[in-house]
Design a protein around this motif. Sequence first.
Motif, PDB file in Angstrom:
ATOM      1  N   GLU A  38       0.840  -1.210   0.000  1.00  0.00           N
ATOM      2  CA  GLU A  38       0.000   0.000   0.000  1.00  0.00           C
ATOM      3  C   GLU A  38       0.873   1.257   0.000  1.00  0.00           C
ATOM      4  OE1 GLU A  38      -3.926  -1.576   2.466  1.00  0.00           O
ATOM      5  OE2 GLU A  38      -2.256  -0.725   3.554  1.00  0.00           O
ATOM      6  N   ASP A 301     -11.551   2.384  -3.930  1.00  0.00           N
ATOM      7  CA  ASP A 301     -10.983   3.437  -3.078  1.00  0.00           C
ATOM      8  C   ASP A 301     -11.039   4.790  -3.775  1.00  0.00           C
ATOM      9  OD1 ASP A 301      -9.713   1.895  -0.784  1.00  0.00           O
ATOM     10  OD2 ASP A 301      -8.799   0.891  -2.493  1.00  0.00           O
ATOM     11  N   LYS A 337      -0.758  -1.882  -6.118  1.00  0.00           N
ATOM     12  CA  LYS A 337      -1.837  -2.018  -5.128  1.00  0.00           C
ATOM     13  C   LYS A 337      -2.524  -3.385  -5.163  1.00  0.00           C
ATOM     14  CE  LYS A 337      -4.449  -0.055  -2.036  1.00  0.00           C
ATOM     15  NZ  LYS A 337      -5.038  -1.296  -1.575  1.00  0.00           N
TER      16      LYS A 337
HETATM   17  C1  GAL Z   1      -9.667  -1.610   2.039  1.00  0.00           C
HETATM   18  C2  GAL Z   1      -9.157  -0.826   0.869  1.00  0.00           C
HETATM   19  C3  GAL Z   1      -8.037  -1.500   0.227  1.00  0.00           C
HETATM   20  C4  GAL Z   1      -7.030  -2.060   1.203  1.00  0.00           C
HETATM   21  C5  GAL Z   1      -7.661  -2.674   2.432  1.00  0.00           C
HETATM   22  C6  GAL Z   1      -6.704  -3.031   3.537  1.00  0.00           C
HETATM   23  O1  GAL Z   1     -10.619  -0.868   2.698  1.00  0.00           O
HETATM   24  O2  GAL Z   1     -10.158  -0.707  -0.092  1.00  0.00           O
HETATM   25  O3  GAL Z   1      -7.457  -0.594  -0.658  1.00  0.00           O
HETATM   26  O4  GAL Z   1      -6.136  -1.103   1.492  1.00  0.00           O
HETATM   27  O5  GAL Z   1      -8.642  -1.861   2.956  1.00  0.00           O
HETATM   28  O6  GAL Z   1      -6.040  -1.926   4.031  1.00  0.00           O
END
Ligand code: GAL
Length: 418
Positions: A38, A301, A337
């Motif tokens: 991330e 996101d 990602k």
């Molecule tokens: C989600 C988000 C993802 C990922 C995940 C864990 O809410 O959409 O992009 O980051 O959390 O952190």
Amino acid sequence: MWWTRIIIIGLGLIGIFGLPLQAQTKIEVAHWWTSRAEAKAISVIKQAFEQSGDIWVDSGIIGGAGDPMVEILKNRITTGNPPSAVQALIGHHLWQWAERDVLMSLDEIAAIEKWEDTLPPLVVQMIQYEGHYVAVPFNLHRVNWMWTSPEIFKNTKTEVPKTWDEFFVSAEKIQKAGFVPVAMGEEPWQVATLFEAVAIGLGKGDFYQRALIELDLNTIQSEMMIEVFQTMRKIRAYTNKQRQGMTWDRASSMVIKGQAAMQFMGDWAKGEVLAVGLSPGKEIGCFLIPQTQGIFLFVSDTFAMLNHHDPKIQLAQQKLAKMIMQPEIQERFNRYKGSIPVRQDVDLKNFDACGQRAKKDFEWSEKNKTLFPSFAFGLSAIPEIRTVILELINKHFDSDMSAEAAVKKMVALVKAAQ
Ligand code: GAL
């Protein structure tokens, strides 16, 4: 004087590299992208933003699904100290900010840049509030993936399960051989991710739609929902015993290191696979959670821009919004990602095999109406209901509460909140 020369050379260099001579604008960006992959993904945007001459103050707040971040931000917004940009998931998660009337409209940029032509219609609808664009989207994440360690399956001579019956057979053998069948962390949304997949897998789209999107009491109070809770209890026996404090990426690393056979997790887990140089689809398997073949549970996101009076901040916010939608940025960001670009016109030829499959499956699901917003991530229900149901799902998972008692409680919670 030597130092005046340095200043002159410095100014010259700034000019050569096209950096503006006026003061830089600082914007604070709040998000929860703090895992290894991330952080790599968000740095694509950060670098592009800083290369354009302004300053990015990073406020990464640990905690997947954004729950801890939301709590901190509520406070900062009420006390009049909002960041400039905030990560939000499309739908109810985002609308909770819009309802407070704290978001900048992105209508103008959306119109000029023709967002509607490149975004899936469902996303267009879910990044708007009362007909206005209130966020800029990055990606499409599929939630119902199952990541596997091919080595463990090979060594234990077990099949990758396609149904829950097959799962229990494989999981038993894997456990007997001394491996953890399912890596699972502690955060409430991790258990809920599995819960929604079990629900849609057993009951199919209609059941999911009525139970977890429309919150229809008759559907919640059904035999099918009892079976969902019973299946969760059976799966629990095959998860790691030590879950306390475990984040989703640590659970992913159990699969990556060959300590656990499977993880039920959105494709941000694939980011972690890529970040350690492994190839998804080969060295780590990408399959779907049992019985969810043909179904695409998704989250997307976004960044929403919070209202600021300073025109310099407003300009920087607009610049950031435009940047996030650039095809080249969407490609680079999403390759780290684990998601696919939300812009439908980005070529995925440089993506890994699982990413390419996600794109094909997304298009298929969109056409065949098997595309569903994730309940676990707050896309399909208001935060008040999601929070209490997540608590219940976890309480049931971590205790001896019966499936019947859990269903009764779920009905009571939904009734109370409606
Ligand atoms: C989600 C988000 C993802 C990922 C995940 C864990 O809410 O959409 O992009 O980051 O959390 O952190």
